[in-house]
Design an enzyme around this catalytic site. Structure first.
Site, PDB file in Angstrom:
ATOM      1  N   ASP A  11     162.837  29.529 164.041  1.00 41.55           N
ATOM      2  CA  ASP A  11     163.891  30.524 163.839  1.00 41.55           C
ATOM      3  C   ASP A  11     164.419  30.911 165.215  1.00 41.55           C
ATOM      4  OD1 ASP A  11     165.523  32.567 162.606  1.00 41.55           O
ATOM      5  OD2 ASP A  11     164.045  34.053 163.210  1.00 41.55           O
ATOM      6  N   SER A  12     165.543  31.616 165.227  1.00 42.70           N
ATOM      7  CA  SER A  12     166.075  32.118 166.498  1.00 42.70           C
ATOM      8  C   SER A  12     165.137  33.147 167.123  1.00 42.70           C
ATOM      9  CB  SER A  12     167.441  32.758 166.253  1.00 42.70           C
ATOM     10  OG  SER A  12     167.284  33.879 165.406  1.00 42.70           O
ATOM     11  N   TYR A  43     171.355  33.794 167.398  1.00 44.10           N
ATOM     12  CA  TYR A  43     172.138  32.573 167.152  1.00 44.10           C
ATOM     13  C   TYR A  43     173.480  32.931 166.484  1.00 44.10           C
ATOM     14  CZ  TYR A  43     168.159  29.218 167.658  1.00 44.10           C
ATOM     15  OH  TYR A  43     167.129  28.432 168.088  1.00 44.10           O
ATOM     16  N   GLY A  44     173.463  34.040 165.769  1.00 50.40           N
ATOM     17  CA  GLY A  44     174.565  34.350 164.850  1.00 50.40           C
ATOM     18  C   GLY A  44     175.922  34.521 165.492  1.00 50.40           C
ATOM     19  N   CYS A  74     165.888  29.936 159.285  1.00 44.42           N
ATOM     20  CA  CYS A  74     167.014  30.686 159.849  1.00 44.42           C
ATOM     21  C   CYS A  74     168.258  30.272 159.076  1.00 44.42           C
ATOM     22  CB  CYS A  74     167.144  30.313 161.328  1.00 44.42           C
ATOM     23  SG  CYS A  74     168.566  31.009 162.167  1.00 44.42           S
ATOM     24  N   ASN A  75     168.908  31.238 158.440  1.00 47.63           N
ATOM     25  CA  ASN A  75     170.121  30.932 157.678  1.00 47.63           C
ATOM     26  C   ASN A  75     171.223  30.391 158.589  1.00 47.63           C
ATOM     27  OD1 ASN A  75     169.953  32.497 154.741  1.00 47.63           O
ATOM     28  ND2 ASN A  75     168.670  33.398 156.306  1.00 47.63           N
ATOM     29  N   THR A  76     171.316  30.955 159.782  1.00 48.74           N
ATOM     30  CA  THR A  76     172.390  30.556 160.707  1.00 48.74           C
ATOM     31  C   THR A  76     172.194  29.104 161.140  1.00 48.74           C
ATOM     32  OG1 THR A  76     172.324  32.833 161.501  1.00 48.74           O
ATOM     33  CG2 THR A  76     173.617  31.280 162.786  1.00 48.74           C
ATOM     34  N   GLU A 152     164.686  42.060 167.195  1.00 49.00           N
ATOM     35  CA  GLU A 152     164.008  41.300 168.254  1.00 49.00           C
ATOM     36  C   GLU A 152     163.375  42.232 169.296  1.00 49.00           C
ATOM     37  OE1 GLU A 152     163.555  37.870 169.055  1.00 49.00           O
ATOM     38  OE2 GLU A 152     163.941  37.675 166.921  1.00 49.00           O
ATOM     39  N   CYS A 184     169.810  36.601 156.093  1.00 51.60           N
ATOM     40  CA  CYS A 184     169.274  36.358 157.437  1.00 51.60           C
ATOM     41  C   CYS A 184     167.778  36.606 157.366  1.00 51.60           C
ATOM     42  CB  CYS A 184     169.942  37.318 158.418  1.00 51.60           C
ATOM     43  SG  CYS A 184     169.206  37.337 160.062  1.00 51.60           S
ATOM     44  N   HIS A 186     165.731  37.581 159.431  1.00 51.00           N
ATOM     45  CA  HIS A 186     165.247  38.804 160.100  1.00 51.00           C
ATOM     46  C   HIS A 186     165.274  40.010 159.153  1.00 51.00           C
ATOM     47  CE1 HIS A 186     165.734  36.560 163.845  1.00 51.00           C
ATOM     48  NE2 HIS A 186     165.271  37.584 164.535  1.00 51.00           N
TER      49      HIS A 186
HETATM   50  N1  DGL Z   1     167.054  34.669 161.455  1.00 52.33           N
HETATM   51  C1  DGL Z   1     168.405  34.222 161.733  1.00 52.33           C
HETATM   52  C2  DGL Z   1     169.108  33.959 160.396  1.00 52.33           C
HETATM   53  O1  DGL Z   1     168.451  33.809 159.381  1.00 52.33           O
HETATM   54  C3  DGL Z   1     168.996  35.200 162.677  1.00 52.33           C
HETATM   55  C4  DGL Z   1     170.221  34.786 163.279  1.00 52.33           C
HETATM   56  C5  DGL Z   1     170.478  35.228 164.670  1.00 52.33           C
HETATM   57  O2  DGL Z   1     169.673  34.896 165.555  1.00 52.33           O
HETATM   58  O3  DGL Z   1     171.535  35.806 164.859  1.00 52.33           O
HETATM   59  O4  DGL Z   1     170.307  33.872 160.306  1.00 52.33           O
END
Ligand code: DGL
Length: 268
Positions: A11-12, A43-44, A74-76, A152, A184, A186
């Site tokens: 994940d990010s 990442y978003g 991570c969805n992104t 974070e 997301c 998170h």
């Molecule tokens: N956990 C990431 C997701 O599911 C977070 C994205 C991010 O880092 O902005 O999208």
């Protein structure tokens, strides 16, 4: 033996531990390796090309560390990079996407909310999922701007987070939603705060358990399931090991009594 190899998860940052927890609960004999790419979070707000490069970096490290399957927690990263990863690497990938389908099917008000990153909401994969499953419902898409950096930083209880979350939820309540999709990985860590803000009739939907079940199905179909022994878990952060430790620790005490869990710094 290949089934002794690990389920690799990335994940990010620390958010994907919400998915990792579901995997470890669902598949208690499996070994896992988790990469928290916190140095490059969020990442978003990044471009699709940057998200693909970061996903390649994480994938290659997970393969080097001995993964038999990779869960993009991570969805992104899933919505921007999983097609690329599946085309370029000969290892199964499991992704996570906002659970629009169940929310749309179950909604009575025919109005649902989705809280996700800009990268997810702008992706082609998300748009095609919307076209497939959300034709008959009003979907209020809200970018959870600022939430991932606060999570974070381990600021789950901060006033700043509460204020942001309340403003995002209010937009959705004004639209009459009865389901809130957490888009997301998170955001499941915000469920206690969300429950204080949301009226009781609004159902929160997240995809963690579905991802764990899909991982089990694919491993089983490939004859790669580890069905005995003790799970061993290596979790790496390339930024703040203390934050990762605190996200894992509550779960570790309650669920992982017999398993080996190591949390370390790794440059990746
Ligand atoms: N956990 C990431 C997701 O599911 C977070 C994205 C991010 O880092 O902005 O999208």
């Amino acid at each position: 033996m290949e089934n002794q190899q690990a389920i690799g998860v990335f994940d990010s940052g620390v958010g994907g531990t919400s998915i990792w927890q579901e995997i470890v609960t669902q598949l208690p004999f499996e070994n896992t390796i988790y990469l928290a790419d916190s140095k490059y979070a969020p990442y978003g707000t990044r471009s699709s090309d940057e998200i693909i490069s970061l996903s390649i970096k994480n994938t290659e490290r997970l393969i080097d560390l001995g993964s038999k399957i990779i869960v993009v927690a991570c969805n992104t990263a899933t919505t921007n990079a999983i097609d690329y990863l599946r085309t370029h690497y000969d290892i199964p990938f499991i992704g996570i996407e906002p659970a629009i389908k169940p929310a749309a099917l179950q909604s009575i008000t025919k109005s649902i909310g989705i809280l996700a990153t800009k990268g997810t909401l702008n992706s082609n994969l998300f748009h095609s999922t919307m076209d497939k499953y959300a034709q008959d419902v009003n979907v209020l898409e809200v970018i959870g701007e600022g939430l991932v950096p606060l999570i974070e930083a381990n600021q789950l209880e901060s006033e700043e987070l509460k204020t942001l979350l309340t403003s995002y939820v209010e937009l959705m309540l004004d639209a009459g939603i009865d389901h809130l999709v957490l888009g997301c990985s998170h955001y499941p860590f915000l469920i206690p705060q969300l429950k204080k803000i949301l009226p009781t009739h609004v159902k929160i939907i997240d995809s963690g358990l579905a991802v764990a079940k899909q991982t089990e199905t694919v491993l089983s179909l490939n004859g790669n399931l580890k069905i005995e022994g003790i799970g061993s878990h290596m979790l790496y952060s390339n930024k703040d090991v203390g934050v990762l430790e605190s996200f894992v620790s509550r779960f570790r005490e309650s669920e992982l009594k017999n398993n080996t869990v190591n949390i370390r710094y790794l440059d990746f």
